[in-house]
Scaffold this motif. Structure first.
Motif, mmCIF file in Angstrom:
data_model
loop_
_atom_site.group_PDB
_atom_site.id
_atom_site.type_symbol
_atom_site.label_atom_id
_atom_site.label_comp_id
_atom_site.label_asym_id
_atom_site.label_seq_id
_atom_site.Cartn_x
_atom_site.Cartn_y
_atom_site.Cartn_z
ATOM 1 N N GLU A 40 -62.537 -6.614 110.231
ATOM 2 C CA GLU A 40 -61.093 -6.665 109.686
ATOM 3 C C GLU A 40 -60.339 -7.255 111.232
ATOM 4 O OE1 GLU A 40 -58.834 -5.878 107.334
ATOM 5 O OE2 GLU A 40 -60.542 -6.228 106.168
ATOM 6 N N ALA A 41 -60.841 -7.040 112.299
ATOM 7 C CA ALA A 41 -60.238 -7.320 113.678
ATOM 8 C C ALA A 41 -60.388 -8.867 113.694
ATOM 9 C CB ALA A 41 -61.059 -6.629 114.838
ATOM 10 N N VAL A 42 -61.632 -9.613 113.195
ATOM 11 C CA VAL A 42 -61.720 -10.904 113.221
ATOM 12 C C VAL A 42 -60.687 -11.427 112.322
ATOM 13 C CG1 VAL A 42 -63.370 -12.856 112.656
ATOM 14 C CG2 VAL A 42 -63.961 -10.919 114.235
ATOM 15 N N PRO B 4 -60.034 -10.664 118.814
ATOM 16 C CA PRO B 4 -60.657 -9.469 118.028
ATOM 17 C C PRO B 4 -60.866 -8.136 119.016
ATOM 18 C CG PRO B 4 -61.449 -11.577 117.435
ATOM 19 C CD PRO B 4 -60.541 -11.927 118.674
ATOM 20 N N GLY B 5 -61.624 -8.374 120.010
ATOM 21 C CA GLY B 5 -61.972 -7.267 120.924
ATOM 22 C C GLY B 5 -60.639 -6.645 121.469
ATOM 23 N N ASP B 6 -59.530 -7.187 121.586
ATOM 24 C CA ASP B 6 -58.216 -6.317 121.932
ATOM 25 C C ASP B 6 -57.992 -5.579 120.702
ATOM 26 O OD1 ASP B 6 -58.481 -7.578 124.297
ATOM 27 O OD2 ASP B 6 -56.803 -8.975 123.664
ATOM 28 N N TRP C 79 -59.700 1.793 118.240
ATOM 29 C CA TRP C 79 -60.588 2.815 118.935
ATOM 30 C C TRP C 79 -59.825 3.742 119.603
ATOM 31 C CZ3 TRP C 79 -64.644 4.047 116.271
ATOM 32 C CH2 TRP C 79 -65.329 2.802 116.197
ATOM 33 N N LEU C 80 -58.635 3.395 120.344
ATOM 34 C CA LEU C 80 -57.813 4.187 121.294
ATOM 35 C C LEU C 80 -57.057 5.119 120.179
ATOM 36 C CD1 LEU C 80 -56.664 5.114 123.954
ATOM 37 C CD2 LEU C 80 -55.138 3.348 123.814
ATOM 38 N N SER D 232 -59.318 -5.679 128.608
ATOM 39 C CA SER D 232 -60.160 -5.081 129.584
ATOM 40 C C SER D 232 -59.889 -5.556 130.970
ATOM 41 C CB SER D 232 -61.704 -5.534 129.364
ATOM 42 O OG SER D 232 -62.195 -4.977 127.958
ATOM 43 N N LEU D 233 -58.830 -6.560 130.927
ATOM 44 C CA LEU D 233 -58.689 -7.123 132.471
ATOM 45 C C LEU D 233 -57.842 -6.235 133.056
ATOM 46 C CD1 LEU D 233 -57.632 -10.990 131.834
ATOM 47 C CD2 LEU D 233 -59.897 -9.889 132.635
#
Length: 164
Positions: free
Chosen positions: A8-10, A20-22, A28-29, A134-135
């Protein structure tokens, strides 16, 4: 649920220019916040789909509000004063040397952020192969490490004059 979230993110990221990772990290948060408050959702798959779409929509709106800076940043050194220019150059040299001594990926991250090209977080994340979300946390940890390292190198001021 992880494969569903990744898929779904992709799918949602492609439509809005979001990584997508963001999106995955944001969902998750959101899930952790939900678990902390009201407990697990009754329909986890449905909740997950809704959460991904909501986070993608929020990220797209934030991306649309971001505008490039219209003018290049003003020079920070005073070229009319040779002393200031020399001190400024020395500070930059010391900072670059300290950044080069940082452990792990901190040196690469801070060197990318100190680049004269002034890259965006998206460009830095792509260059380093990490998620844009993550930055910020990694930058904070790296700056803390740099701050501790530089504080240890600076000599404590000596007492002058009236010693007791």
């Amino acid at each position: 649920m992880r494969p569903l979230l990744a898929a779904e993110a992709v799918a949602e990221a492609a439509s809005g220019g979001v990584e997508p990772g963001d999106l995955e990290q944001a969902v998750w948060l959101r899930l952790l916040e939900l678990l902390d408050g009201s407990g697990p959702p009754a329909d986890p798959a449905g909740w997950l789909l809704h959460a991904v779409r909501t986070e993608a929509s929020l990220a797209r709106r934030a991306t649309r509000r971001e505008l490039p800076y219209p003018f290049p940043p003003a020079a920070t050194t005073d070229t009319a004063c040779p002393e200031r220019a020399a001190l400024s150059a020395e500070r930059r040299r010391v900072l670059r040397a300290a950044v080069g001594r940082l452990p792990g990926r901190c040196a690469r991250l801070l060197n990318a952020m100190l680049s004269p090209a002034d890259p965006t977080y998206r460009e830095i994340a792509g260059k380093l192969g990490m998620s844009q979300g993550s930055l910020g946390p990694m930058r904070s940890r790296c700056l803390g490490c740099l701050r501790r390292m530089l504080a240890a190198e600076v000599a404590a001021p000596e007492l002058r004059g009236k010693e007791r």
